[in-house]
Scaffold this motif. Structure first.
Motif, short mmCIF file in Angstrom:
data_model
loop_
_atom_site.label_atom_id
_atom_site.label_comp_id
_atom_site.label_asym_id
_atom_site.label_seq_id
_atom_site.Cartn_x
_atom_site.Cartn_y
_atom_site.Cartn_z
N LEU A 134 -3.88 16.65 8.71
CA LEU A 134 -3.18 17.11 7.50
C LEU A 134 -2.07 16.15 7.10
O LEU A 134 -1.86 15.90 5.92
CB LEU A 134 -2.62 18.52 7.71
N HIS B 86 -3.46 14.39 3.91
CA HIS B 86 -2.94 15.25 2.84
C HIS B 86 -1.43 15.15 2.66
O HIS B 86 -0.87 15.83 1.80
CB HIS B 86 -3.34 16.71 3.11
N GLU C 62 -11.15 25.40 0.16
CA GLU C 62 -10.35 24.23 0.53
C GLU C 62 -10.13 24.19 2.05
O GLU C 62 -10.22 23.12 2.67
CB GLU C 62 -9.00 24.27 -0.18
N THR D 227 -11.65 21.25 4.36
CA THR D 227 -10.71 20.43 5.11
C THR D 227 -11.04 20.44 6.60
O THR D 227 -10.97 19.39 7.26
CB THR D 227 -9.26 20.88 4.85
#
Length: 133
Positions: free
Chosen positions: A89, A93, A112, A116
């Protein structure tokens, strides 16, 4: 962690994929590890789903290394998987606050979350393949 307790990254990749499937089958609950209900397979957040994928059941404190009923090898796989997902993450992200808070964002969707998880599994496998080729 002793060398014999170091989990295989492919076990973490499988856990991430299985966590996505668990959420699709049993539901996503963005506010806690599990929706507290008597269901054998309660809806879960992303960390709760990873814990089910590793432990094979809902574990309400999946990081509890003092629980005598937790297999140390499973705990090692769970911890490695959760830490990898947090790292994923951050790197992919730009999210620095950990999976539980990422999961709770109001704009987050089940699609999502599952995408992910699967992308993180693909990334982990690709990294493992590059290191072993």
């Amino acid at each position: 962690m002793t060398p014999d307790m170091t989990p295989n990254p492919l076990a973490s990749a499988a856990a991430l994929r299985n966590a996505a499937t668990y959420l699709e089958l049993f539901g996503w609950f963005p506010l806690d590890y599990f929706y507290l209900c008597p269901d054998r397979f309660p809806s879960a957040d992303v960390v709760g789903a990873i814990s089910v994928a590793v432990y094979g059941r809902a574990v309400y404190d999946p990081f509890d290394d003092l629980n005598p009923f937790m297999d140390p090898k499973d705990l090692a796989v769970f911890t490695a998987t959760a830490e990898y997902f947090d790292q994923y993450l951050r790197s992919q992200h730009g999210y620095d606050h950990g999976a539980p808070l990422w999961n709770e964002q109001p704009e987050r969707t089940l699609s999502e979350v599952t995408t992910t998880l699967r992308n993180a599994a693909d990334d982990l496998e690709a990294s493992h393949d590059r290191q072993n080729s």
